[in-house]
Design a protein around this motif. Structure first.
Motif, PDB file in Angstrom:
ATOM      1  N   ASP A 108       0.789  -1.020  -0.360  1.00 46.65           N
ATOM      2  CA  ASP A 108       0.091  -0.256  -0.152  1.00 46.65           C
ATOM      3  C   ASP A 108       0.951   1.365  -0.226  1.00 46.65           C
ATOM      4  N   TYR A 109       1.963   0.958   0.633  1.00 46.76           N
ATOM      5  CA  TYR A 109       2.989   2.689   0.764  1.00 46.76           C
ATOM      6  C   TYR A 109       2.972   2.416  -0.345  1.00 46.76           C
ATOM      7  N   GLY A 110       3.736   1.428  -1.350  1.00 46.71           N
ATOM      8  CA  GLY A 110       4.755   1.488  -2.496  1.00 46.71           C
ATOM      9  C   GLY A 110       3.417   3.052  -3.859  1.00 46.71           C
ATOM     10  N   ARG A 111       2.427   1.978  -3.589  1.00 50.21           N
ATOM     11  CA  ARG A 111       1.453   2.124  -4.137  1.00 50.21           C
ATOM     12  C   ARG A 111       0.981   3.503  -4.285  1.00 50.21           C
ATOM     13  N   ALA A 112       0.574   4.297  -2.690  1.00 51.79           N
ATOM     14  CA  ALA A 112       0.496   6.035  -2.614  1.00 51.79           C
ATOM     15  C   ALA A 112       1.722   6.358  -2.536  1.00 51.79           C
ATOM     16  N   LEU A 113       2.681   5.911  -2.810  1.00 51.39           N
ATOM     17  CA  LEU A 113       3.888   6.518  -3.371  1.00 51.39           C
ATOM     18  C   LEU A 113       4.180   6.944  -4.455  1.00 51.39           C
ATOM     19  N   ALA A 114       3.742   5.752  -5.468  1.00 52.03           N
ATOM     20  CA  ALA A 114       3.649   6.240  -6.759  1.00 52.03           C
ATOM     21  C   ALA A 114       2.246   7.183  -6.801  1.00 52.03           C
ATOM     22  N   GLU A 115       1.207   7.079  -6.524  1.00 49.55           N
ATOM     23  CA  GLU A 115       0.135   7.984  -6.507  1.00 49.55           C
ATOM     24  C   GLU A 115       0.784   9.307  -5.942  1.00 49.55           C
ATOM     25  N   GLU A 116       1.447   9.724  -5.632  1.00 49.97           N
ATOM     26  CA  GLU A 116       2.216  10.790  -5.113  1.00 49.97           C
ATOM     27  C   GLU A 116       3.013  11.572  -6.347  1.00 49.97           C
ATOM     28  N   GLY A 117       3.641  10.244  -7.276  1.00 47.27           N
ATOM     29  CA  GLY A 117       4.756  11.099  -8.203  1.00 47.27           C
ATOM     30  C   GLY A 117       6.135  10.652  -7.587  1.00 47.27           C
ATOM     31  N   ASP A 118       6.674   9.714  -6.675  1.00 44.28           N
ATOM     32  CA  ASP A 118       7.725   9.025  -6.182  1.00 44.28           C
ATOM     33  C   ASP A 118       7.896   8.423  -6.136  1.00 44.28           C
ATOM     34  N   TYR A 119       8.104   8.318  -7.440  1.00 43.47           N
ATOM     35  CA  TYR A 119       8.410   7.128  -8.496  1.00 43.47           C
ATOM     36  C   TYR A 119       9.949   5.594  -8.386  1.00 43.47           C
ATOM     37  N   GLN A 120      10.678   6.847  -7.519  1.00 40.39           N
ATOM     38  CA  GLN A 120      12.008   5.485  -7.614  1.00 40.39           C
ATOM     39  C   GLN A 120      11.708   5.186  -6.183  1.00 40.39           C
ATOM     40  N   GLN A 121      11.212   5.944  -4.976  1.00 37.26           N
ATOM     41  CA  GLN A 121      10.886   5.466  -4.082  1.00 37.26           C
ATOM     42  C   GLN A 121       9.799   4.553  -3.564  1.00 37.26           C
ATOM     43  N   ALA A 122       9.027   4.894  -4.790  1.00 34.64           N
ATOM     44  CA  ALA A 122       8.127   3.823  -4.838  1.00 34.64           C
ATOM     45  C   ALA A 122       8.422   1.940  -4.965  1.00 34.64           C
ATOM     46  N   LEU A 123       9.110   2.081  -6.569  1.00 33.81           N
ATOM     47  CA  LEU A 123      10.112   1.076  -6.870  1.00 33.81           C
ATOM     48  C   LEU A 123      10.841   0.056  -5.565  1.00 33.81           C
ATOM     49  N   ARG A 124      11.204   2.155  -4.111  1.00 36.46           N
ATOM     50  CA  ARG A 124      12.367   0.510  -3.326  1.00 36.46           C
ATOM     51  C   ARG A 124      11.422  -0.266  -2.779  1.00 36.46           C
ATOM     52  N   VAL A 125      10.469   1.003  -2.622  1.00 31.98           N
ATOM     53  CA  VAL A 125       9.551   0.306  -1.322  1.00 31.98           C
ATOM     54  C   VAL A 125       8.424  -1.087  -1.872  1.00 31.98           C
ATOM     55  N   LEU A 126       8.414  -1.262  -3.219  1.00 25.71           N
ATOM     56  CA  LEU A 126       7.465  -2.238  -4.242  1.00 25.71           C
ATOM     57  C   LEU A 126       8.944  -3.617  -3.787  1.00 25.71           C
ATOM     58  N   GLU A 127       9.831  -3.117  -4.068  1.00 25.75           N
ATOM     59  CA  GLU A 127      10.797  -4.573  -4.221  1.00 25.75           C
ATOM     60  C   GLU A 127      10.797  -5.430  -2.575  1.00 25.75           C
ATOM     61  N   ARG A 128      10.243  -4.311  -1.711  1.00 23.31           N
ATOM     62  CA  ARG A 128      10.769  -4.222  -0.611  1.00 23.31           C
ATOM     63  C   ARG A 128       9.243  -5.905   0.165  1.00 23.31           C
ATOM     64  N   ALA A 129       7.613  -5.725  -0.688  1.00 21.95           N
ATOM     65  CA  ALA A 129       6.576  -6.154  -0.759  1.00 21.95           C
ATOM     66  C   ALA A 129       6.593  -7.384  -1.179  1.00 21.95           C
ATOM     67  N   HIS A 130       7.777  -8.155  -1.657  1.00 28.91           N
ATOM     68  CA  HIS A 130       7.484  -9.867  -1.987  1.00 28.91           C
ATOM     69  C   HIS A 130       8.681 -10.211  -2.381  1.00 28.91           C
ATOM     70  N   THR A 131       9.014 -11.177  -1.979  1.00 32.36           N
ATOM     71  CA  THR A 131      10.627 -11.491  -1.840  1.00 32.36           C
ATOM     72  C   THR A 131      10.613 -12.445  -3.522  1.00 32.36           C
ATOM     73  N   PRO A 132      12.119 -12.880  -4.215  1.00 29.98           N
ATOM     74  CA  PRO A 132      11.595 -13.856  -4.958  1.00 29.98           C
ATOM     75  C   PRO A 132      11.354 -14.760  -4.842  1.00 29.98           C
ATOM     76  N   ASP A 133      11.521 -15.595  -3.699  1.00 32.61           N
ATOM     77  CA  ASP A 133      10.938 -17.158  -3.556  1.00 32.61           C
ATOM     78  C   ASP A 133       9.583 -17.221  -3.047  1.00 32.61           C
ATOM     79  N   GLN A 134       8.698 -16.032  -2.614  1.00 28.14           N
ATOM     80  CA  GLN A 134       7.527 -15.910  -2.902  1.00 28.14           C
ATOM     81  C   GLN A 134       6.975 -14.483  -3.211  1.00 28.14           C
ATOM     82  N   PRO A 135       7.204 -14.542  -4.868  1.00 29.46           N
ATOM     83  CA  PRO A 135       6.645 -13.522  -6.297  1.00 29.46           C
ATOM     84  C   PRO A 135       5.301 -13.250  -5.585  1.00 29.46           C
ATOM     85  N   ASP A 136       4.918 -11.936  -5.720  1.00 29.27           N
ATOM     86  CA  ASP A 136       3.350 -11.854  -5.930  1.00 29.27           C
ATOM     87  C   ASP A 136       3.383 -10.217  -7.024  1.00 29.27           C
TER      88      ASP A 136
END
Length: 268
Positions: A108-136
């Motif tokens: 949710d935080y990554g999505r909110a950042l993207a909607e706010e226009g902070d795309y680089q930070q959104a990517l960093r947060v979204l990368e932590r929102a799932h893991t390679p062994d448990q992709p979403d």
């Protein structure tokens, strides 16, 4: 002839906000019973009055106990639904700091950042929102939507294709992929992909509006108007057609205008 940058702004202005919402829509835990996302399997069709009511209810509860994850997520959803993206991001930032491994919070935080226009930070947060062994796939599609906004369309399309391997023919992913093709000026694949998304029932009207835009960009204006008028009440259909005509006319000052109700983009 329309320049590449102008074309990208045209499609992005019609598409991005709902694309991000759709990308992470459905990525819910039992903490959130009433999903408030855009083009997902369960789109939020609540009125603005309902969303404002939620903000009024959950706001005091959040201020009384900001560590309550369930309350904070509901409050942030209501804020996002009423266009208060910066405030929603601030709420979710605090929750994420307290719960750095909670995937729902990070999504949710990554999505909110993207909607706010902070795309680089959104990517960093979204990368932590799932893991390679448990992709979403919801998060993969959200990452693709953000990459599209950064102009990295080929990278975005790889994320969507990976997500489709996990959720074949998922309309939210197809919608984002179709928009990505449009942003990279591949209108043939954009139309084919959006038609696949539109074939799923029930269809979100925003998917059909994206399809109308792509058809119109290929010069088939009558067909585009017919598509834009489907499934909508007469007044909304008329507003959408009027907006579509403005979009296709390419007037630069029109690109920043807010779209009519239910004419929003189209993801995940």
């Amino acid at each position: 002839m329309m320049s590449s940058n102008r074309f990208a702004r045209l499609v992005a202005s019609a598409a991005f906000v709902a694309a991000v919402g759709a990308a992470t829509a459905g990525c819910q835990t039992s903490q959130i019973a009433d999903s408030t996302n855009s083009i997902s399997l369960a789109p939020d069709l609540r009125s603005e009055a309902d969303l404002r009511h939620d903000a009024q209810v959950y706001g005091p509860l959040y201020r009384a106990n900001p560590s309550d994850i369930n309350v904070a997520l509901h409050y942030a959803q209501a804020l996002r639904g009423t266009g208060q993206h910066a405030q929603a991001a601030a709420v979710l930032e605090q929750v994420a700091l307290q719960n750095p491994h909670n995937k729902q919070v990070l999504g949710d935080y990554g999505r909110a950042l993207a909607e706010e226009g902070d795309y680089q930070q959104a990517l960093r947060v979204l990368e932590r929102a799932h893991t390679p062994d448990q992709p979403d796939w919801h998060i993969l599609s959200a990452q693709g939507a953000v990459l599209d906004q950064l102009g990295r369309h080929e990278d975005a399309q790889r994320y969507y294709q990976t997500a489709l391997k996990m959720a074949p023919d998922e309309p939210t992913i197809l919608s984002n992929l179709g928009l990505s093709y449009a942003l990279s000026k591949d209108l043939k694949n954009a139309e084919a992909t959006l038609r696949r998304a539109a074939a799923h029932q029930p269809i979100d009207p925003r998917v059909r509006q994206n399809l109308a835009l792509v058809v119109g960009l290929q010069g088939r204006f009558a067909e585009a108007e017919n598509i834009a008028q489907a499934d909508l009440p007469p007044d909304e259909a008329a507003a959408n057609v009027a907006y579509l005509r403005k979009m296709l006319a390419g007037g630069g000052k029109d690109l920043a205008e807010k779209r009519p109700a239910r004419a929003a983009a189209g993801s995940s």
